[in-house]
Design an enzyme around this catalytic site. Structure first.
Site, PDB file in Angstrom:
ATOM      1  N   LYS A   1      57.488  35.147   0.373  1.00 24.93           N
ATOM      2  CA  LYS A   1      56.968  34.235   1.032  1.00 24.93           C
ATOM      3  C   LYS A   1      57.336  32.746   0.533  1.00 24.93           C
ATOM      4  O   LYS A   1      57.278  32.363  -0.736  1.00 24.93           O
ATOM      5  CB  LYS A   1      55.137  34.438   0.652  1.00 24.93           C
ATOM      6  CG  LYS A   1      54.528  34.831   1.920  1.00 24.93           C
ATOM      7  CD  LYS A   1      53.254  35.034   1.502  1.00 24.93           C
ATOM      8  CE  LYS A   1      52.323  34.813   3.086  1.00 24.93           C
ATOM      9  NZ  LYS A   1      50.925  35.437   2.695  1.00 24.93           N
TER      10      LYS A   1
HETATM   11  O1  G3P Z   1      48.082  35.463   5.291  1.00 27.56           O
HETATM   12  C1  G3P Z   1      47.544  34.394   5.399  1.00 27.56           C
HETATM   13  C2  G3P Z   1      46.023  34.402   5.301  1.00 27.56           C
HETATM   14  O2  G3P Z   1      45.528  34.851   3.889  1.00 27.56           O
HETATM   15  C3  G3P Z   1      45.264  32.866   5.177  1.00 27.56           C
HETATM   16  O3  G3P Z   1      44.137  33.385   5.775  1.00 27.56           O
HETATM   17  O4  G3P Z   1      41.776  32.932   6.010  1.00 27.56           O
HETATM   18  O5  G3P Z   1      42.886  31.712   4.189  1.00 27.56           O
HETATM   19  O6  G3P Z   1      43.381  31.093   6.582  1.00 27.56           O
HETATM   20  P1  G3P Z   1      43.000  32.176   5.621  1.00 27.56           P
END
Ligand code: G3P
Length: 216
Positions: free
Chosen positions: A83
């Site tokens: 990533k």
């Molecule tokens: O895969 C990316 C994800 O983990 C981000 O999620 O909920 O932190 O915006 P969030």
């Protein structure tokens, strides 16, 4: 539609895997920090039963540093996808990874133009964060629609991972748009199976069965 599980929690991944719902896993530094355990140990545990791509994120901000990390992380397991953040430095590193045969997941994508750059750099996957766009009053799902259309226009092989999913409607709408992959938090997967009419239906069938069971 492929399902990746968006967590670094091994128990949660195992549970989804036993249900046959794991085509891959995505982690990020915040998800790993939540676990409070050694990153490499976690990754090895996940890779012991997950065959699909497991995303591992770099933390360097310059291309050389990212590349060094990418080569190292890629050696940890056979199914790593590295990533890399969507910056010019990240795109340089992505291009080099593509040349070296290292799979990448270009992350923190928030616009269609960024998505075009990631595909041109040869990203294996790109992760648009739809929940975070919704949070600031932009349509995350419109970005998915735009990306799916643009990648189809040019036959890009980069796969769209719908990320930052917050609820089951996100998964449904992403599927309607033909996104390749949804990376889903365990709590959202749990919710996807729920329907009150299913519960009521089971209750009624069992109650009716009680009335006839044992009759000859
Ligand atoms: O895969 C990316 C994800 O983990 C981000 O999620 O909920 O932190 O915006 P969030």
């Amino acid at each position: 539609m492929k399902f990746f599980i968006d967590t670094a929690n091994v128990d949660a991944i195992r549970k989804a895997h036993e249900r046959g719902m794991v085509d891959g896993v995505t982690t990020n530094p915040s998800l790993v920090a939540k676990e409070g355990r050694d990153f490499k140990t976690i990754v090895k545990e996940i890779a012991s039963f997950v065959e699909g791509p497991i995303s591992l994120e770099v933390v360097s901000e310059d291309a050389e540093g990212m590349l060094k990390e990418a080569r190292d992380l890629n050696g940890w397991i056979d199914n790593a996808a590295i990533k890399i953040p969507l910056t010019w430095e990240g795109l340089r590193a992505t291009k080099q990874c593509a040349d070296e045969g290292i799979k990448t997941n270009v992350t923190l994508c928030f616009s269609a133009n960024q998505a075009i750059l990631a595909a041109k750099a040869g990203a294996t996957f790109v992760s648009p964060f739809i929940g975070r766009l919704d949070d600031v009053g932009h349509s995350g799902m419109q970005l998915i629609a735009d990306m799916v259309q643009i990648y189809a226009n040019y036959g890009y092989e980069t796969e769209v991972i719908v990320a930052s999913i917050r609820h089951p409607l996100h998964v449904f709408e992403a599927a309607m748009l033909g996104a390749d992959i949804a990376t889903i938090p365990p709590a959202v997967i749990d919710k996807m199976v729920q329907h009150p009419l299913t519960d009521v239906g089971i209750e009624r069938f069992l109650a009716d069965w009680e009335k006839v069971k044992g009759k000859k």
